[in-house]
Design an enzyme around this catalytic site. Structure first.
Site, PDB file in Angstrom:
ATOM      1  N   ASP A  35      10.292   4.411  12.791  1.00  0.00           N
ATOM      2  CA  ASP A  35      10.973   3.341  13.523  1.00  0.00           C
ATOM      3  C   ASP A  35      12.387   3.037  13.007  1.00  0.00           C
ATOM      4  OD1 ASP A  35       9.789   2.324  11.230  1.00  0.00           O
ATOM      5  OD2 ASP A  35       8.718   0.702  12.224  1.00  0.00           O
ATOM      6  N   ASP A  88       0.851  -1.188   0.000  1.00  0.00           N
ATOM      7  CA  ASP A  88       0.000   0.000   0.000  1.00  0.00           C
ATOM      8  C   ASP A  88       0.890   1.244   0.000  1.00  0.00           C
ATOM      9  OD1 ASP A  88       0.959  -0.001   2.650  1.00  0.00           O
ATOM     10  OD2 ASP A  88      -0.781  -1.171   3.280  1.00  0.00           O
ATOM     11  N   ASP A 137       1.537   5.148   1.494  1.00  0.00           N
ATOM     12  CA  ASP A 137       1.221   6.155   2.506  1.00  0.00           C
ATOM     13  C   ASP A 137       1.798   7.490   2.046  1.00  0.00           C
ATOM     14  OD1 ASP A 137       0.169   4.137   4.092  1.00  0.00           O
ATOM     15  OD2 ASP A 137       2.105   3.738   5.047  1.00  0.00           O
TER      16      ASP A 137
HETATM   17  P1  ATP Z   1       4.385  -3.090   5.818  1.00  0.00           P
HETATM   18  O1  ATP Z   1       3.204  -2.233   5.415  1.00  0.00           O
HETATM   19  O2  ATP Z   1       5.088  -3.779   4.721  1.00  0.00           O
HETATM   20  O3  ATP Z   1       4.042  -3.973   6.926  1.00  0.00           O
HETATM   21  P2  ATP Z   1       5.376  -0.596   6.705  1.00  0.00           P
HETATM   22  O4  ATP Z   1       6.750  -0.141   7.113  1.00  0.00           O
HETATM   23  O5  ATP Z   1       4.727   0.127   5.585  1.00  0.00           O
HETATM   24  O6  ATP Z   1       5.489  -2.131   6.423  1.00  0.00           O
HETATM   25  P3  ATP Z   1       3.186   0.272   8.302  1.00  0.00           P
HETATM   26  O7  ATP Z   1       2.635  -0.323   9.547  1.00  0.00           O
HETATM   27  O8  ATP Z   1       2.321   0.383   7.101  1.00  0.00           O
HETATM   28  O9  ATP Z   1       4.474  -0.568   7.989  1.00  0.00           O
HETATM   29  O10 ATP Z   1       3.761   1.698   8.702  1.00  0.00           O
HETATM   30  C1  ATP Z   1       4.028   2.731   7.776  1.00  0.00           C
HETATM   31  C2  ATP Z   1       5.205   3.564   8.266  1.00  0.00           C
HETATM   32  O11 ATP Z   1       4.899   4.156   9.525  1.00  0.00           O
HETATM   33  C3  ATP Z   1       6.471   2.764   8.524  1.00  0.00           C
HETATM   34  O12 ATP Z   1       7.202   2.584   7.336  1.00  0.00           O
HETATM   35  C4  ATP Z   1       7.194   3.639   9.524  1.00  0.00           C
HETATM   36  O13 ATP Z   1       7.817   4.721   8.886  1.00  0.00           O
HETATM   37  C5  ATP Z   1       6.055   4.171  10.367  1.00  0.00           C
HETATM   38  N1  ATP Z   1       5.785   3.308  11.523  1.00  0.00           N
HETATM   39  C6  ATP Z   1       4.981   2.223  11.577  1.00  0.00           C
HETATM   40  N2  ATP Z   1       4.980   1.678  12.809  1.00  0.00           N
HETATM   41  C7  ATP Z   1       5.779   2.442  13.552  1.00  0.00           C
HETATM   42  C8  ATP Z   1       6.183   2.416  14.915  1.00  0.00           C
HETATM   43  N3  ATP Z   1       5.756   1.474  15.733  1.00  0.00           N
HETATM   44  N4  ATP Z   1       7.030   3.395  15.343  1.00  0.00           N
HETATM   45  C9  ATP Z   1       7.467   4.343  14.515  1.00  0.00           C
HETATM   46  N5  ATP Z   1       7.129   4.424  13.223  1.00  0.00           N
HETATM   47  C10 ATP Z   1       6.302   3.506  12.737  1.00  0.00           C
HETATM   48 MG    MG Z   2       2.615  -0.059   4.964  1.00  0.00          MG
END
Ligand code: ATP
Ligand code: MG
Length: 464
Positions: free
Chosen positions: A157, A74, A76
């Site tokens: 993160d 997805d 963001d």
């Molecule tokens: P995926 O969607 O493949 O699981 P993602 O990194 O996109 O991985 P998301 O949960 O969609 O994970 O989060 C989007 C973004 O938000 C992350 O890439 C990160 O920059 C931030 N993020 C997510 N969770 C946290 C957290 N617990 N602490 C700090 N930043 C976070």
């Molecule tokens: Mg994501």
């Protein structure tokens, strides 16, 4: 080395006052991402925000995945517009979340998440009359302070998740050397690892999941505190833990994630006694089979049922408890099973809340298992027409494959499932007369027993 080299190559003069990090701008010819790889919905959102006078970038997992040559799940968008300002520019959008307010924009089936740049949270100071931004372990309870792009990068993160891609200039903005870390296949937490895990212990699970899924090495400083801080996961709200565990189990790399969770001591308290279960040959074989199956299905884009998965992960816990009720409390088998199911699920709810929509299916899958052992009369016909038959049947086959129950039972059911009505009638065992049944019942209480219809759990001992 790579970090230093890339930093020198892409260095820009960003001598902004108060700037803590140096901004590197990576041009399209270097990073190779093309705007056509961005979803039309995310492009539209970014375009409208920029036209409205705000900055807007694709951020997080999508930029990371594209740089790694993977297809993003997805997209963001991060912006300096507040959720209200963004909503006024974007139709079909709504503000969601409390701890973290953001905007969801819908285009057809796709949803793009728009978040406003976040700034650092003043630790337990009084902002806008709100006190206690953290709990007693340092866990952040709210995250709604807006900030600059640079501050937003710093509160993410991992460095590889803090890259901002501008779909119009096609440049990547990198404050924390995330680009170099991607090239070096390194997962590095941003800031002080202990503090960042305390703020949000779920980051430890994310580290394990992302490293397994993206084939990254966890940097040693990032990995070091994980074992010691593992107990902090017990303070995370159970519903959030469930979401994160589900992401991990459906990542397509569940087996290697669980092996890593275990190696880092993170499995305690997530699924009760996953550690104990994994140490028993039967439990380990069963869970390995289940996770491998799940990974294969995810990688082939096939549906995976979370209820089936959790039913499998907790099954040996049910078996062990069932056995205790049967042997030490002398309960009848089906009542003992019901009690075991209640025990296991209620214990589970305290740590990792399984939503009700899944738990009713889990209970059905478990409760149907003894019915596969009755091959007499109409019973197999009633079982096969049960709406949850397929899930319970697949579950029973896994039990056979793991060696927990007699493989002949699975073979019988495989034949029964594909047989036509005539053949099925011939396959089922004929019911005995009432008198015979009574005398058989009597003798079966004396010796427990042989034959396919009474296949017993061959490895109850191993599970207990
Ligand atoms: P995926 O969607 O493949 O699981 P993602 O990194 O996109 O991985 P998301 O949960 O969609 O994970 O989060 C989007 C973004 O938000 C992350 O890439 C990160 O920059 C931030 N993020 C997510 N969770 C946290 C957290 N617990 N602490 C700090 N930043 C976070
Ligand atoms: Mg994501």
């Amino acid at each position: 080395m790579i970090r230093k080299f890339l930093r020198n190559v892409f260095k820009r003069n960003t001598s902004a006052v108060n700037s803590k990090f140096q901004l590197c701008i990576i041009p399209p010819k270097e990073h190779g991402i093309n705007r056509v790889q961005i979803s039309p919905c995310a492009l539209k959102v970014a375009h409208k925000l920029q036209k409205g006078g705000f900055s807007a970038f694709i951020v997080g997992g999508a930029v990371r995945d594209l740089l790694l040559g993977l297809e993003p799940k997805d997209f963001d968008v991060a912006t300096n517009a507040t959720p209200e300002q963004a909503r006024s520019l974007l139709r079909r959008s709504r503000i969601i979340g409390r701890r973290f307010r953001l905007l969801h924009v819908m285009c057809g089936n796709e949803t793009v998440e728009v978040s406003t740049f976040r700034g650092p949270i003043p630790v337990d100071s009084d902002i806008l009359g709100i006190k206690n931004n953290t709990d007693q372990h340092g866990r952040l309870l709210r995250d709604n302070v807006f900030g600059s792009q640079e501050e937003d990068a710093a509160r993410r993160d991992f460095t590889i998740n803090a890259l901002f891609y501008d779909p119009f200039s096609e440049e990547i903005h990198d404050y924390l050397d995330g680009y170099a870390d991607i090239k070096a296949k390194t997962l590095r937490i941003i800031g002080d690892p202990i503090l960042r895990y305390r703020e949000d212990p779920v980051r430890m699970l994310r580290a394990v999941r992302l490293a397994a899924k993206l084939d990254l090495q966890i940097d040693s400083d990032t990995a070091k505190p994980i074992g010691d801080l593992a107990p902090l996961l017990l303070n995370v709200p159970p519903a959030r833990l469930f979401d994160e565990m589900l992401k991990l189990l459906l990542s397509g790399y569940a087996l290697s994630c669980v092996v890593n969770l275990r190696a880092r001591g993170l499995h305690h308290g997530l699924l009760p006694m996953l550690d104990v279960i994994l140490e028993q040959p039967m439990g380990e074989r069963f869970i390995t089979l289940v996770l491998k199956n799940t990974d294969d299905r995810v990688q082939l884009d096939k549906h995976v049922s979370p209820a089936f998965l959790f039913a499998s992960l907790l099954w040996h816990e049910v078996l062990a408890t069932w056995n205790i009720y049967k042997t030490t409390s002398g309960e009848k088998p089906l009542i003992a099973l019901q009690k075991a199911i209640d025990d296991v699920l209620s214990k589970q709810q305290k740590n990792l809340a399984i939503p009700r929509r899944f738990s009713s299916t889990i209970i059905e899958i478990w409760a149907m298992q003894p019915r596969f052992e009755s091959l007499t009369g109409r019973k197999p016909f009633r079982l096969i027409s049960h709406p949850r038959f397929r899930a319970a049947y697949d579950f029973m086959l896994l039990r056979c494959e793991s060696g927990e129950i007699n493989a002949e039972l699975g073979a019988w059911w495989k034949n029964f499932v594909v047989a036509d009505q005539d053949k099925r009638e011939k396959m089922v065992h004929k019911p005995t007369s009432t008198r015979k049944r009574r005398s058989r019942r009597k003798s079966s209480t004396q010796s427990k027993t042989t034959g396919l219809a009474s296949v017993t759990l061959v490895n109850e001992k191993a599970a207990s």
